[in-house]
Scaffold this motif. Structure first.
Motif, short mmCIF file in Angstrom:
data_model
loop_
_atom_site.label_atom_id
_atom_site.label_comp_id
_atom_site.label_asym_id
_atom_site.label_seq_id
_atom_site.Cartn_x
_atom_site.Cartn_y
_atom_site.Cartn_z
N ASP A 265 -3.20 5.48 1.04
CA ASP A 265 -4.21 4.43 1.12
C ASP A 265 -4.22 3.78 2.50
O ASP A 265 -5.28 3.39 3.01
N ALA A 266 -3.03 3.65 3.10
CA ALA A 266 -2.97 3.06 4.43
C ALA A 266 -3.66 3.96 5.46
O ALA A 266 -4.30 3.47 6.40
N MET A 267 -3.56 5.27 5.30
CA MET A 267 -4.19 6.20 6.24
C MET A 267 -5.70 6.31 6.01
O MET A 267 -6.47 6.42 6.96
N ALA B 57 6.93 4.01 2.85
CA ALA B 57 7.27 5.13 3.73
C ALA B 57 6.80 6.45 3.11
O ALA B 57 6.79 6.62 1.89
N SER B 58 6.43 7.39 3.98
CA SER B 58 6.04 8.74 3.54
C SER B 58 7.24 9.67 3.67
O SER B 58 8.02 9.54 4.62
N PRO B 59 7.42 10.62 2.74
CA PRO B 59 8.53 11.57 2.88
C PRO B 59 8.32 12.58 4.00
O PRO B 59 9.24 13.30 4.38
N GLU C 216 4.72 11.11 13.35
CA GLU C 216 5.73 12.10 13.74
C GLU C 216 6.22 12.83 12.50
O GLU C 216 6.39 12.23 11.43
N VAL C 217 6.42 14.15 12.65
CA VAL C 217 6.91 15.00 11.56
C VAL C 217 8.11 15.78 12.07
O VAL C 217 8.07 16.36 13.16
N ARG C 218 9.18 15.79 11.30
CA ARG C 218 10.34 16.63 11.63
C ARG C 218 10.09 18.02 11.05
O ARG C 218 10.00 18.19 9.83
N LEU C 219 9.96 19.01 11.92
CA LEU C 219 9.57 20.36 11.50
C LEU C 219 10.74 21.33 11.70
O LEU C 219 11.10 21.66 12.83
N PRO C 220 11.35 21.82 10.61
CA PRO C 220 12.45 22.78 10.75
C PRO C 220 11.92 24.17 11.11
O PRO C 220 10.88 24.61 10.61
N LEU D 281 0.84 -1.20 0.00
CA LEU D 281 0.00 0.00 0.00
C LEU D 281 0.87 1.24 0.00
O LEU D 281 1.95 1.26 0.60
N ASN D 282 0.38 2.30 -0.68
CA ASN D 282 1.05 3.58 -0.50
C ASN D 282 0.56 4.19 0.81
O ASN D 282 -0.42 3.74 1.40
#
Length: 372
Positions: free
Chosen positions: A126-128, A251-253, A264-268, A122-123
């Protein structure tokens, strides 16, 4: 009268599988016909040991033996090697192997089909969101020629002459009998006199089945989805097994799935935003939102948006998105930026962030009794 299998192997009733195997190997070597040529007693002993190991090494056979066969070796009213402590104990266990609750001979349970497992890719989206995917599964399914009966078309299976259709074979052991699946019909209660030419009498053939499987929203990499009744068909009308679909999520970028069902998101953020504070735009699964970065935010600080993550399976609510704030350092500065930074450094000249670190290190390394 048959001896108790535990006595044959010389192990206790609570012996582990490894202890059973060890005892069997020792006795099998000692009584092997090659080591005892012409010794009929050793040969009989070798067969007895093999029979005992065949039963006690198989968890299901051992369970049935413990329930219905544990009185097989007792030597009289006072009990013995095959009897439980205290002599005649739980008669219900014995009689439950001979009679059903409603009376009459017990029928052998049908052999359920095997469970199967397959994977789908799955991409991330679609998984979400959840989706429906096609899967093709190689399996043993009911023969189309004989409709799963195992008999040649135009003929029917006949009642097993050994068990009279019960599927159970009972061996008398004194006042009691030990029941097990009939060896002639395999517990089916019927025998095939004229086998189907396609399946050879099994009622099953190798086939490829296609299904559409609903993938619920919020699955992660390695989720297992059970599709009831879509495993292999049971022989001669027995219940089918289940199909388990394992999801492999790309995996999502941007978003990283966590084991707790959150993202989780890495936020600069810039140096100025970390020092002064700011309101910044962040990505979510449904678009963007704005969060507040407090003044003086440190590198690695985590901000949470509750309920913005993926749905949680069976929980009826959604997970969270965690934003890990990372202070981004510029690699090059313009002339104006360098002058501004020099002015800032001069203004902070009286602040040394390493002062306490060095002081604590100096105290920690001082010798005992050294006043410092």
């Amino acid at each position: 009268m048959a001896r108790d299998f535990y006595e044959v192997l010389g192990v206790g009733r609570g012996a582990s599988p490894e202890e059973v195997k060890k005892a069997y190997r020792k006795l099998a070597r000692e009584n092997h016909p090659d080591r005892n040529p012409g010794d009929e007693r050793a040969e009989e002993r070798f067969k007895e040991v093999g029979q005992a190991y065949d039963t006690l090494s198989d968890p299901e056979k051992r369970k049935q033996y413990d329930a219905g066969g544990r009185f097989g070796g007792f030597g009289g009213p006072g009990g013995g090697p095959g009897a439980p402590p205290g002599g005649f104990a739980d008669f219900g266990d014995i009689f439950s192997t001979i009679f059903r609750r409603g009376g009459g001979p017990q029928q052998a349970p049908p052999t359920r089909g095997r469970d199967l497992e397959t994977e789908v890719r799955l991409n991330f989206r679609d998984a979400m969101d959840g989706t429906e995917v096609p899967v093709t599964v190689p399996k043993q399914a009911s023969c189309k020629t004989c409709s799963g009966t195992g008999a040649r078309p135009g003929t029917v299976p006949t009642t097993c002459p050994r068990c009279n259709g019960r599927g159970i074979d009972s061996e008398s052991q004194g006042f009691f009998s030990i029941s097990q699946p009939c060896p002639q019909c395999g517990g089916a209660g019927q025998v095939i006199e004229d086998p189907c030419p396609t399946c050879g009498g099994t009622g099953l053939t190798a086939q490829r089945k296609r299904y559409r499987v609903r993938i619920p929203a919020g699955v992660h990499d390695g989720s297992r989805i059970r599709v009831k009744g879509k495993g292999e068909d049971g022989a001669r009308g027995a219940p089918p097994g289940d199909l388990y679909v394992v999801t492999r999520v790309a995996a999502s970028p941007v978003f990283r799935q966590r084991g707790d069902g959150n993202l989780e998101v890495r936020l600069p953020i810039t140096i100025a935003e970390a020092i002064q504070g700011a309101t910044v735009e962040v990505p979510t699964l449904s678009g963007t939102k704005r969060i507040r970065v407090p003044a003086g935010t440190q590198h690695g600080t985590v901000q949470r948006l509750r309920g913005e993550g993926p749905p949680k399976a069976g929980a009826g609510d959604r997970g969270d998105i965690l934003y890990r704030l990372e202070v981004e350092m510029p690699r090059e500065l313009s002339g104006e930026q360098e002058r501004a930074l020099e002015g800032f450094a001069a203004a902070m000249n009286d602040h040394d962030p390493r002062e306490r670190l060095l002081r604590d290190a100096s105290v920690g390394s001082a010798k005992v009794g050294d006043p410092g």
